[in-house]
Design a protein around this motif. Sequence first.
Motif, PDB file in Angstrom:
ATOM      1  N   GLY A  89      17.954   1.709 -10.470  1.00 21.94           N
ATOM      2  CA  GLY A  89      16.833   1.073  -9.781  1.00 21.94           C
ATOM      3  C   GLY A  89      15.525   1.493 -10.406  1.00 21.94           C
ATOM      4  N   ILE A  90      14.688   0.541 -10.791  1.00 24.62           N
ATOM      5  CA  ILE A  90      13.407   0.834 -11.426  1.00 24.62           C
ATOM      6  C   ILE A  90      12.288   0.154 -10.649  1.00 24.62           C
ATOM      7  N   ALA A  91      11.319   0.948 -10.227  1.00 27.32           N
ATOM      8  CA  ALA A  91      10.147   0.427  -9.525  1.00 27.32           C
ATOM      9  C   ALA A  91       8.917   0.693 -10.385  1.00 27.32           C
ATOM     10  N   LEU A  92       8.156  -0.345 -10.664  1.00 27.80           N
ATOM     11  CA  LEU A  92       6.890  -0.189 -11.379  1.00 27.80           C
ATOM     12  C   LEU A  92       5.789  -0.028 -10.343  1.00 27.80           C
ATOM     13  N   ILE A  93       5.006   1.042 -10.476  1.00 34.12           N
ATOM     14  CA  ILE A  93       3.939   1.309  -9.517  1.00 34.12           C
ATOM     15  C   ILE A  93       2.616   1.479 -10.246  1.00 34.12           C
ATOM     16  N   ASP A  94       1.519   1.238  -9.528  1.00 30.93           N
ATOM     17  CA  ASP A  94       0.197   1.384 -10.127  1.00 30.93           C
ATOM     18  C   ASP A  94      -0.334   2.794  -9.880  1.00 30.93           C
ATOM     19  N   ALA A  95      -1.586   3.029 -10.268  1.00 25.57           N
ATOM     20  CA  ALA A  95      -2.174   4.365 -10.156  1.00 25.57           C
ATOM     21  C   ALA A  95      -2.363   4.810  -8.712  1.00 25.57           C
ATOM     22  N   ARG A  96      -2.313   3.856  -7.784  1.00 26.77           N
ATOM     23  CA  ARG A  96      -2.443   4.193  -6.358  1.00 26.77           C
ATOM     24  C   ARG A  96      -1.078   4.358  -5.697  1.00 26.77           C
ATOM     25  N   PHE A  97      -0.038   4.372  -6.523  1.00 25.21           N
ATOM     26  CA  PHE A  97       1.341   4.508  -6.037  1.00 25.21           C
ATOM     27  C   PHE A  97       1.744   3.326  -5.152  1.00 25.21           C
ATOM     28  N   ARG A  98       1.270   2.146  -5.522  1.00 24.58           N
ATOM     29  CA  ARG A  98       1.698   0.929  -4.835  1.00 24.58           C
ATOM     30  C   ARG A  98       2.607   0.140  -5.774  1.00 24.58           C
ATOM     31  N   VAL A  99       3.601  -0.509  -5.192  1.00 23.37           N
ATOM     32  CA  VAL A  99       4.622  -1.194  -5.968  1.00 23.37           C
ATOM     33  C   VAL A  99       4.061  -2.439  -6.642  1.00 23.37           C
ATOM     34  N   GLU A 100       4.351  -2.579  -7.940  1.00 20.03           N
ATOM     35  CA  GLU A 100       4.006  -3.792  -8.675  1.00 20.03           C
ATOM     36  C   GLU A 100       5.222  -4.689  -8.852  1.00 20.03           C
TER      37      GLU A 100
END
Length: 230
Positions: free
Chosen positions: A162-173
């Motif tokens: 499982g791979i989740a891409l997140i931004d600098a605010r730790f929100r899911v992209e």
Amino acid sequence: MPSGARSVSYTNNAMSASGVHKQLTLLDSFPGMAYRCRNTPDWPMLFVSEGSIELTGFRPDELLGGQPQWGDLIHPEDRDAVWQSVQEAIQNGQRFEIQYRLAARDKQYKNVWERGSALDAGEQGTLIEGFITDITPLRQKELELERSKAFATAIVEGAAEGIALIDARFRVESLNKAATRMFGMSSDDAVGRRIRDLVSPTDYAELVHQFQRHQLSADSDLFNGGLEIS
């Protein structure tokens, strides 16, 4: 007095000629072609700078003589879009910026960027003045980047983990397929959610620790953290 008048007139003309020469020299120093043409689909040229040789392989006198017409050099698939974009800008009283494929003397197509505007020339009708430059190297890099992104996306999407891409605010992209099964939601539903709401406090603390350690190392702008979800 008459001789003085002639002297003033001669001086002004000389300055004008000098100014024109400087303008032409400046235009020829740019990596591209300055032009003036009629506002018709074949774009017959009225002025062409020396930059036409490097851009197209054709000399200014050839283009001014319609051998070839500029419209014939534009890729057939791009001609309608070029015409419509320019006409829309003219109607709105705006400058236009367009990109299209242009055939050079060697029959090879280049990607060019053009910027111009309309000029009211009275009895001559509407004329177009602008500048055209070769952006082929830039376009090639864009295509390579698009292919690289597509390749990376395919790898991520097909991964068993499982791979989740997140931004600098730790929100899911985005989530890959394995991650959607893991979290029990679609990627679209996860976008914008805080990753801390999807994992345990222990896992979130580990992720933050990895991120902070990455910032201190400053080896790369890309943070590539990973953990096993408990």
